[in-house]
Write a protein that holds these residues in place. Structure first.
Motif, PDB file in Angstrom:
ATOM      1  N   VAL A  34      -1.655  13.351  -9.365  1.00  0.00           N
ATOM      2  CA  VAL A  34       0.205  13.355 -10.014  1.00  0.00           C
ATOM      3  C   VAL A  34       0.685  12.595  -9.074  1.00  0.00           C
ATOM      4  N   VAL A  35       0.954  12.592  -8.335  1.00  0.00           N
ATOM      5  CA  VAL A  35       2.024  11.603  -7.527  1.00  0.00           C
ATOM      6  C   VAL A  35       1.986  10.146  -7.711  1.00  0.00           C
ATOM      7  N   SER A  36       0.724   9.909  -8.190  1.00  0.00           N
ATOM      8  CA  SER A  36       0.690   8.112  -8.849  1.00  0.00           C
ATOM      9  C   SER A  36       0.878   8.429 -10.074  1.00  0.00           C
ATOM     10  N   ILE A  37       0.673   8.832 -10.794  1.00  0.00           N
ATOM     11  CA  ILE A  37       1.144   9.357 -12.254  1.00  0.00           C
ATOM     12  C   ILE A  37       3.125   9.516 -12.005  1.00  0.00           C
ATOM     13  N   PHE A  38       3.359  10.384 -11.128  1.00  0.00           N
ATOM     14  CA  PHE A  38       5.186  10.106 -11.339  1.00  0.00           C
ATOM     15  C   PHE A  38       5.196   8.265 -10.528  1.00  0.00           C
ATOM     16  N   GLN A  39       4.561   7.995  -9.802  1.00  0.00           N
ATOM     17  CA  GLN A  39       4.966   7.135  -8.636  1.00  0.00           C
ATOM     18  C   GLN A  39       5.326   5.785 -10.702  1.00  0.00           C
ATOM     19  N   ALA A  40       3.945   5.826 -11.138  1.00  0.00           N
ATOM     20  CA  ALA A  40       3.978   5.278 -12.068  1.00  0.00           C
ATOM     21  C   ALA A  40       5.620   4.884 -13.286  1.00  0.00           C
ATOM     22  N   THR A  41       5.150   6.581 -12.843  1.00  0.00           N
ATOM     23  CA  THR A  41       7.037   6.643 -14.215  1.00  0.00           C
ATOM     24  C   THR A  41       7.894   6.160 -13.759  1.00  0.00           C
ATOM     25  N   GLN A  43       8.798   4.554 -10.810  1.00  0.00           N
ATOM     26  CA  GLN A  43       8.193   3.457 -10.298  1.00  0.00           C
ATOM     27  C   GLN A  43       9.234   2.990  -9.012  1.00  0.00           C
ATOM     28  N   ILE A  44       9.427   4.304  -8.550  1.00  0.00           N
ATOM     29  CA  ILE A  44       9.317   4.533  -6.272  1.00  0.00           C
ATOM     30  C   ILE A  44       7.606   4.534  -6.305  1.00  0.00           C
ATOM     31  N   LEU A  49       5.263   8.635  -0.163  1.00  0.00           N
ATOM     32  CA  LEU A  49       5.534   9.245  -1.327  1.00  0.00           C
ATOM     33  C   LEU A  49       3.848   9.897  -1.088  1.00  0.00           C
ATOM     34  N   THR A  50       2.757   9.364  -0.607  1.00  0.00           N
ATOM     35  CA  THR A  50       1.372   9.695  -1.348  1.00  0.00           C
ATOM     36  C   THR A  50       0.732  10.385  -0.221  1.00  0.00           C
ATOM     37  N   PHE A  51       1.141  10.221   1.271  1.00  0.00           N
ATOM     38  CA  PHE A  51       0.739  10.833   1.826  1.00  0.00           C
ATOM     39  C   PHE A  51       0.880  12.734   2.441  1.00  0.00           C
TER      40      PHE A  51
END
Length: 89
Positions: A34-41, A43-44, A49-51
């Motif tokens: 979920v965090v990876s999808i959020f970061q990809a959309t 671009q943060i 944010l992942t940890f």
């Protein structure tokens, strides 16, 4: 102690270890996705944010399922001690 008993103990140890670690691993993977999808959309690309969300989710899962995990581990350990007592006799 026969080979079948040793294989049975190893099989039970592996299955117990997988069963105990499964809730934490599954939640960690889902939160990471979920965090990876959020970061990809958005671009943060912030490393914390992942940890932090994973750490919070794992802590919550640990609090919610900790007693169940401990109960499973104690049952396995009692079974091992019972086998040792039967072998000695």
């Amino acid at each position: 102690m026969s080979e079948n008993m040793v294989i049975g103990v190893i099989k039970e140890a592996i299955s117990t270890g997988l069963l105990i670690s499964a809730p934490i691993l599954i939640v960690s993977i889902l939160v990471g996705l979920v965090v990876s999808i959020f970061q990809a959309t958005t671009q943060i690309q912030e490393q914390t944010l992942t940890f932090v969300p994973k750490l919070i989710a794992i802590a919550l899962v640990g609090l919610l399922t900790g007693s169940w995990m401990l109960h499973k581990l104690v049952n396995f350990t009692e079974g091992i001690f019972a086998m040792i007592a039967n072998i000695i006799q």
